[in-house]
Design a protein around this motif. Structure first.
Motif, PDB file in Angstrom:
ATOM      1  N   THR A 164      34.779  41.013  69.646  1.00  0.00           N
ATOM      2  CA  THR A 164      36.228  41.181  69.571  1.00  0.00           C
ATOM      3  C   THR A 164      36.636  41.857  68.264  1.00  0.00           C
TER       4      THR A 164
ATOM      5  N   THR B 271      35.791  45.571  68.370  1.00  0.00           N
ATOM      6  CA  THR B 271      36.730  46.256  69.263  1.00  0.00           C
ATOM      7  C   THR B 271      38.080  46.449  68.590  1.00  0.00           C
TER       8      THR B 271
ATOM      9  N   THR C  86      41.882  49.454  66.545  1.00  0.00           N
ATOM     10  CA  THR C  86      43.260  49.226  66.969  1.00  0.00           C
ATOM     11  C   THR C  86      44.146  48.918  65.772  1.00  0.00           C
TER      12      THR C  86
ATOM     13  N   ILE D 269      36.564  43.870  75.942  1.00  0.00           N
ATOM     14  CA  ILE D 269      35.438  44.785  75.723  1.00  0.00           C
ATOM     15  C   ILE D 269      35.405  45.861  76.794  1.00  0.00           C
TER      16      ILE D 269
ATOM     17  N   SER E  19      38.110  48.386  76.406  1.00  0.00           N
ATOM     18  CA  SER E  19      37.753  49.341  75.359  1.00  0.00           C
ATOM     19  C   SER E  19      36.754  50.378  75.865  1.00  0.00           C
TER      20      SER E  19
ATOM     21  N   VAL F  97      43.621  48.583  74.413  1.00  0.00           N
ATOM     22  CA  VAL F  97      43.103  47.366  73.784  1.00  0.00           C
ATOM     23  C   VAL F  97      44.236  46.482  73.253  1.00  0.00           C
TER      24      VAL F  97
ATOM     25  N   SER G 109      40.523  39.338  66.257  1.00  0.00           N
ATOM     26  CA  SER G 109      41.375  40.470  66.639  1.00  0.00           C
ATOM     27  C   SER G 109      42.326  40.831  65.505  1.00  0.00           C
TER      28      SER G 109
ATOM     29  N   SER H 181      32.999  51.353  64.267  1.00  0.00           N
ATOM     30  CA  SER H 181      33.189  50.751  65.588  1.00  0.00           C
ATOM     31  C   SER H 181      32.636  51.623  66.707  1.00  0.00           C
ATOM     32  N   LYS H 182      32.445  52.919  66.414  1.00  0.00           N
ATOM     33  CA  LYS H 182      31.905  53.831  67.424  1.00  0.00           C
ATOM     34  C   LYS H 182      30.409  54.076  67.247  1.00  0.00           C
TER      35      LYS H 182
ATOM     36  N   GLY I  69      29.674  49.590  67.519  1.00  0.00           N
ATOM     37  CA  GLY I  69      29.694  49.737  68.965  1.00  0.00           C
ATOM     38  C   GLY I  69      28.360  49.383  69.595  1.00  0.00           C
TER      39      GLY I  69
ATOM     40  N   SER J 242      27.719  45.579  69.205  1.00  0.00           N
ATOM     41  CA  SER J 242      28.607  44.777  70.045  1.00  0.00           C
ATOM     42  C   SER J 242      28.136  44.803  71.499  1.00  0.00           C
ATOM     43  N   LYS J 243      27.571  45.909  71.933  1.00  0.00           N
ATOM     44  CA  LYS J 243      27.002  45.971  73.283  1.00  0.00           C
ATOM     45  C   LYS J 243      25.753  45.110  73.376  1.00  0.00           C
TER      46      LYS J 243
END
Length: 330
Positions: A50, A53, A57, A119, A122, A128, A177, A195-196, A200, A203-204
């Motif tokens: 979270t 993600t 934002t 998730i 996103s 999001v 968040s 985050s990318k 990212g 988190s996956k």
């Protein structure tokens, strides 16, 4: 190095169906006992997902969604009003003489929204902030809605440690968040690349572990035999209908854009099944928990299939693209 993680992250993002399916298969074969330690690990992984993600934002975007409450309130109505009605009808059609099974369907449709809906929203470039608002609001209304629901559906009020439930959901959703959005605002988006890339990818990996652990903890409760085929098909129907209800509900929204549609599909379609299973086992006969537990088999794989179909649908409907998505497509 960041470019390498970005490549890996994008590669996994396009193959989430296989990530989810492999996690489920491994989990069902591990068959771990229920453990407070494993639960805490899963909660921690949820919180991390979270947070990562939310790094992409802005807190201002979150507040902006709250200033237009119609869509979040409409989604909450679909989640706690529309979905239980669908479950009740499906139960009457397929199990007219089995009240425990019908009750299981009703419980599975009335439990809180899954944190993983954020998730998946996103992953499909959905809104999001809207997903976060709905999950957060759901955290606040569930302590009121669930006792009322059971009073009407079962004829009795059940007593649940909602303080613990709310705290867990706050720890998994609200706190990380807000922290992620504040970091984004204070650093002026400097962590967006994280985050990318590394964030990212990890988190996956965390999502993979969460699914694996949940599947392993419920594996011992499922007896695989021919009599389960009908139940599996009905549970699959209910899971699919949840996502479809979210899609249909998007037609009532004034600003019907792709990012809004994605958030509605996943927020309305996904449920906190682990909580639902524990709830059913704690207050009702074991038979009530069976359809809820089996929903775990389908929810994440169907989410991956929906992601694939949704992206194809949006690619053929460019008029639905949100402004930021339209820029990225150029």
């Amino acid at each position: 190095m960041l470019q390498t993680f970005t490549t890996w992250n994008n590669w996994l993002g396009k193959r989430m169906f296989y990530v989810v399916l492999s996690a489920l298969l491994l989990g069902f074969n591990l068959s771990l006992p229920k453990s407070p330690v494993i639960t805490k690990v899963a909660i921690g992984l949820f919180a991390y997902m979270t947070f990562v993600t939310a790094l992409g934002t802005s807190f201002k975007e979150f507040i902006k969604v709250l200033n237009k409450p119609w869509t979040p309130l409409w989604m909450l109505f679909l989640i706690h009003g529309g979905a239980p009605i669908v479950a009740w009808i499906v139960g009457l059609i397929f199990y007219p003489h089995d009240p425990l099974m019908r009750l299981g369907f009703l419980i599975s449709s009335s439990i809180p929204v899954a944190v993983t809906s954020i998730i998946w929203t996103s992953l499909t470039e959905g809104s999001v902030p809207l997903a976060l608002v709905v999950v957060t609001l759901d955290t606040l209304v569930v302590p009121v809605i669930l006792p009322t629901f059971f009073l009407l559906a079962v004829g009795q009020v059940i007593h649940i440690d909602y303080g613990d439930l709310v705290w867990r959901l706050l720890f998994m959703v609200t706190i990380p968040s807000v922290a992620g959005m504040l970091v984004n605002d204070f650093t002026k988006g400097r962590f967006a690349d994280f985050s990318k890339s590394v964030g990212g990818f990890t988190s996956k990996a965390a999502l993979f572990l969460v699914i694996l652990l949940n599947a392993a903890m419920v594996a011992s409760e499922i007896n695989w035999n021919i009599s389960l085929i009908k139940l599996l098909l009905v549970v699959l129907l209910l899971v699919v209908s949840g996502y479809f209800l979210g899609y249909l509900g998007s037609f009532a929204v004034k600003e019907r854009r792709s990012d809004i549609i994605s958030a509605m599909i996943y927020n309305v379609g996904m449920r906190n099944i682990s909580f639902g299973s524990l709830l059913a086992l704690a207050y009702f006969p074991p038979a009530v928990a069976v359809p809820i537990t089996l929903a775990m088999i389908f929810q994440q794989p169907v989410a991956a299939v929906v992601s694939y179909l949704y992206k194809r649908y949006i690619s053929r409907s460019p008029r639905l693209l949100a402004p930021n998505q339209a820029i990225n497509k150029r």
